[in-house]
Scaffold this motif. Sequence first.
Motif, PDB file in Angstrom:
ATOM      1  N   HIS A 152       0.827  -1.207   0.000  1.00  0.00           N
ATOM      2  CA  HIS A 152       0.000   0.000   0.000  1.00  0.00           C
ATOM      3  C   HIS A 152       0.858   1.253   0.000  1.00  0.00           C
ATOM      4  CE1 HIS A 152      -2.519   3.184   1.780  1.00  0.00           C
ATOM      5  NE2 HIS A 152      -3.476   2.620   1.075  1.00  0.00           N
ATOM      6  N   SER A 153       1.929   1.264   0.810  1.00  0.00           N
ATOM      7  CA  SER A 153       2.801   2.441   0.877  1.00  0.00           C
ATOM      8  C   SER A 153       3.465   2.704  -0.460  1.00  0.00           C
ATOM      9  CB  SER A 153       3.866   2.246   1.960  1.00  0.00           C
ATOM     10  OG  SER A 153       3.279   2.132   3.239  1.00  0.00           O
ATOM     11  N   GLY A 154       3.946   1.637  -1.134  1.00  0.00           N
ATOM     12  CA  GLY A 154       4.572   1.810  -2.434  1.00  0.00           C
ATOM     13  C   GLY A 154       3.604   2.326  -3.478  1.00  0.00           C
ATOM     14  N   ALA A 155       2.407   1.752  -3.505  1.00  0.00           N
ATOM     15  CA  ALA A 155       1.396   2.198  -4.466  1.00  0.00           C
ATOM     16  C   ALA A 155       0.992   3.641  -4.207  1.00  0.00           C
ATOM     17  CB  ALA A 155       0.172   1.283  -4.395  1.00  0.00           C
ATOM     18  N   MET A 156       0.858   3.989  -2.941  1.00  0.00           N
ATOM     19  CA  MET A 156       0.463   5.344  -2.581  1.00  0.00           C
ATOM     20  C   MET A 156       1.529   6.369  -2.968  1.00  0.00           C
ATOM     21  SD  MET A 156      -1.896   7.275  -1.316  1.00  0.00           S
ATOM     22  CE  MET A 156      -3.002   6.298  -0.300  1.00  0.00           C
ATOM     23  N   LEU A 157       2.801   6.006  -2.779  1.00  0.00           N
ATOM     24  CA  LEU A 157       3.892   6.928  -3.122  1.00  0.00           C
ATOM     25  C   LEU A 157       3.874   7.276  -4.607  1.00  0.00           C
ATOM     26  CD1 LEU A 157       6.479   8.476  -2.420  1.00  0.00           C
ATOM     27  CD2 LEU A 157       7.758   6.349  -2.769  1.00  0.00           C
ATOM     28  N   VAL A 158       3.799   6.249  -5.460  1.00  0.00           N
ATOM     29  CA  VAL A 158       3.771   6.485  -6.904  1.00  0.00           C
ATOM     30  C   VAL A 158       2.519   7.268  -7.289  1.00  0.00           C
ATOM     31  CG1 VAL A 158       3.740   5.393  -9.173  1.00  0.00           C
ATOM     32  CG2 VAL A 158       5.124   4.400  -7.339  1.00  0.00           C
ATOM     33  N   CYS A 159       1.391   6.913  -6.677  1.00  0.00           N
ATOM     34  CA  CYS A 159       0.123   7.583  -6.984  1.00  0.00           C
ATOM     35  C   CYS A 159       0.174   9.064  -6.623  1.00  0.00           C
ATOM     36  CB  CYS A 159      -1.017   6.888  -6.247  1.00  0.00           C
ATOM     37  SG  CYS A 159      -2.650   7.579  -6.614  1.00  0.00           S
ATOM     38  N   VAL A 160       0.752   9.373  -5.470  1.00  0.00           N
ATOM     39  CA  VAL A 160       0.831  10.772  -5.031  1.00  0.00           C
ATOM     40  C   VAL A 160       1.627  11.605  -6.031  1.00  0.00           C
ATOM     41  CG1 VAL A 160       1.902  12.278  -3.307  1.00  0.00           C
ATOM     42  CG2 VAL A 160       0.481  10.368  -2.575  1.00  0.00           C
ATOM     43  N   ILE A 161       2.753  11.064  -6.516  1.00  0.00           N
ATOM     44  CA  ILE A 161       3.588  11.801  -7.465  1.00  0.00           C
ATOM     45  C   ILE A 161       2.807  12.124  -8.739  1.00  0.00           C
ATOM     46  CG2 ILE A 161       5.632  11.660  -8.942  1.00  0.00           C
ATOM     47  CD1 ILE A 161       6.913   9.918  -6.735  1.00  0.00           C
ATOM     48  N   VAL A 162       2.130  11.115  -9.286  1.00  0.00           N
ATOM     49  CA  VAL A 162       1.389  11.322 -10.543  1.00  0.00           C
ATOM     50  C   VAL A 162       0.149  12.187 -10.308  1.00  0.00           C
ATOM     51  CG1 VAL A 162       0.134  10.166 -12.408  1.00  0.00           C
ATOM     52  CG2 VAL A 162       2.252   9.176 -11.520  1.00  0.00           C
ATOM     53  N   TYR A 163      -0.552  11.928  -9.196  1.00  0.00           N
ATOM     54  CA  TYR A 163      -1.772  12.690  -8.912  1.00  0.00           C
ATOM     55  C   TYR A 163      -1.459  14.181  -8.739  1.00  0.00           C
ATOM     56  CZ  TYR A 163      -6.017  14.362  -6.673  1.00  0.00           C
ATOM     57  OH  TYR A 163      -7.146  15.082  -6.377  1.00  0.00           O
ATOM     58  N   VAL A 164      -0.423  14.499  -7.968  1.00  0.00           N
ATOM     59  CA  VAL A 164      -0.077  15.908  -7.746  1.00  0.00           C
ATOM     60  C   VAL A 164       0.367  16.549  -9.058  1.00  0.00           C
ATOM     61  CG1 VAL A 164       1.511  17.470  -6.554  1.00  0.00           C
ATOM     62  CG2 VAL A 164       0.449  15.598  -5.295  1.00  0.00           C
ATOM     63  N   SER A 165       1.075  15.790  -9.904  1.00  0.00           N
ATOM     64  CA  SER A 165       1.463  16.321 -11.217  1.00  0.00           C
ATOM     65  C   SER A 165       0.221  16.671 -12.041  1.00  0.00           C
ATOM     66  CB  SER A 165       2.318  15.293 -11.969  1.00  0.00           C
ATOM     67  OG  SER A 165       3.511  15.013 -11.263  1.00  0.00           O
ATOM     68  N   TRP A 166      -0.759  15.768 -12.024  1.00  0.00           N
ATOM     69  CA  TRP A 166      -2.025  16.047 -12.721  1.00  0.00           C
ATOM     70  C   TRP A 166      -2.722  17.256 -12.105  1.00  0.00           C
ATOM     71  CZ3 TRP A 166      -6.831  15.791 -10.259  1.00  0.00           C
ATOM     72  CH2 TRP A 166      -7.942  15.981 -11.078  1.00  0.00           C
ATOM     73  N   PHE A 167      -2.713  17.343 -10.786  1.00  0.00           N
ATOM     74  CA  PHE A 167      -3.400  18.430 -10.082  1.00  0.00           C
ATOM     75  C   PHE A 167      -2.780  19.778 -10.442  1.00  0.00           C
ATOM     76  CE2 PHE A 167      -4.607  20.790  -6.150  1.00  0.00           C
ATOM     77  CZ  PHE A 167      -5.971  20.564  -6.197  1.00  0.00           C
ATOM     78  N   VAL A 168      -1.449  19.822 -10.508  1.00  0.00           N
ATOM     79  CA  VAL A 168      -0.765  21.062 -10.897  1.00  0.00           C
ATOM     80  C   VAL A 168      -1.145  21.442 -12.327  1.00  0.00           C
ATOM     81  CG1 VAL A 168       1.508  22.066 -11.402  1.00  0.00           C
ATOM     82  CG2 VAL A 168       1.161  20.755  -9.300  1.00  0.00           C
ATOM     83  N   LEU A 169      -1.232  20.444 -13.200  1.00  0.00           N
ATOM     84  CA  LEU A 169      -1.583  20.717 -14.596  1.00  0.00           C
ATOM     85  C   LEU A 169      -2.992  21.291 -14.721  1.00  0.00           C
ATOM     86  CD1 LEU A 169      -0.784  18.393 -17.601  1.00  0.00           C
ATOM     87  CD2 LEU A 169      -2.998  19.495 -17.410  1.00  0.00           C
ATOM     88  N   VAL A 170      -3.965  20.664 -14.054  1.00  0.00           N
ATOM     89  CA  VAL A 170      -5.336  21.169 -14.189  1.00  0.00           C
ATOM     90  C   VAL A 170      -5.493  22.514 -13.480  1.00  0.00           C
ATOM     91  CG1 VAL A 170      -6.395  18.905 -14.542  1.00  0.00           C
ATOM     92  CG2 VAL A 170      -6.147  19.778 -12.201  1.00  0.00           C
ATOM     93  N   ARG A 171      -4.676  22.759 -12.427  1.00  0.00           N
ATOM     94  CA  ARG A 171      -4.694  24.078 -11.792  1.00  0.00           C
ATOM     95  C   ARG A 171      -4.174  25.142 -12.758  1.00  0.00           C
ATOM     96  NH1 ARG A 171      -3.887  28.514 -10.838  1.00  0.00           N
ATOM     97  NH2 ARG A 171      -3.810  29.646  -8.859  1.00  0.00           N
ATOM     98  N   GLY A 172      -3.136  24.793 -13.527  1.00  0.00           N
ATOM     99  CA  GLY A 172      -2.632  25.727 -14.532  1.00  0.00           C
ATOM    100  C   GLY A 172      -3.658  26.004 -15.615  1.00  0.00           C
ATOM    101  N   ASN A 173      -4.365  24.967 -16.049  1.00  0.00           N
ATOM    102  CA  ASN A 173      -5.420  25.177 -17.047  1.00  0.00           C
ATOM    103  C   ASN A 173      -6.540  26.050 -16.497  1.00  0.00           C
ATOM    104  OD1 ASN A 173      -4.123  23.623 -18.954  1.00  0.00           O
ATOM    105  ND2 ASN A 173      -5.343  21.791 -18.599  1.00  0.00           N
TER     106      ASN A 173
END
Length: 225
Positions: A75-96
């Motif tokens: 769970h910790s490993g999956a969450m770590l990778v997910c957080v990196i990609v999710y925050v990257s997506w979040f920054v992108l949609v915030r920019g849009n």
Amino acid sequence: MPTPRTVSRLRSPVGLGRAAAALLGIVVAADLFAGYAGFKLYDVTGDLMNGATGSAVLRRSDAAETLDSLAEKVHSGAMLVCVIVYVSWFVLVRGNAEVFDPAEQSMKSWWAVVGWFVPFLNLWYPRRITLEIWDASSPVGARRSHLLVNVWWTLWLLSLFADRVGGLHYKESAEPGENHAVLQLSLLADAVEIAAGVLAILVVLRLTRMQRDKALAGRAVPLTV
């Protein structure tokens, strides 16, 4: 001669949105695995609480603890990778969202990252930013319902609270009866986190689609990959 004005550009959220949704799905699967491992541990602590003894129950206890430890690592490993990609997506949609409607964004863009990690502020800043992105990405004149975001965020906070309380007490507990009660809370936290994860996937897919549709609906700002 005046300096040409830099025109903000939209970036396609589709790729990162799909990746974030897929990784959230993996986290949900890891939560299901953690729930299964937690139930096995809950079952054996119940037997110990009721006075079961002998090598068989001790072997079950050791196996359950090993499985639970493995589930936590997965769970910790999956969450770590997910957080990196999710925050990257979040920054992108915030920019849009800044391109769609700058006036709707009341916070600096860097809060799209920092807001998730600052203690206490991370209990409401991400929701606030999400709602502002949501409103900026909504079709012009459309009704802006925040129900999906609000339910997702409420379940997410509940899962964090239950998991934190259960985790702290489990470390302090020594008696099977106390551990048994704490594991009940941990199982509840897993169930709520699964529900929150499913809703998070829906939020990502819905917001990604909203931004894509709005960009393709005739905005003058070009959409880049």
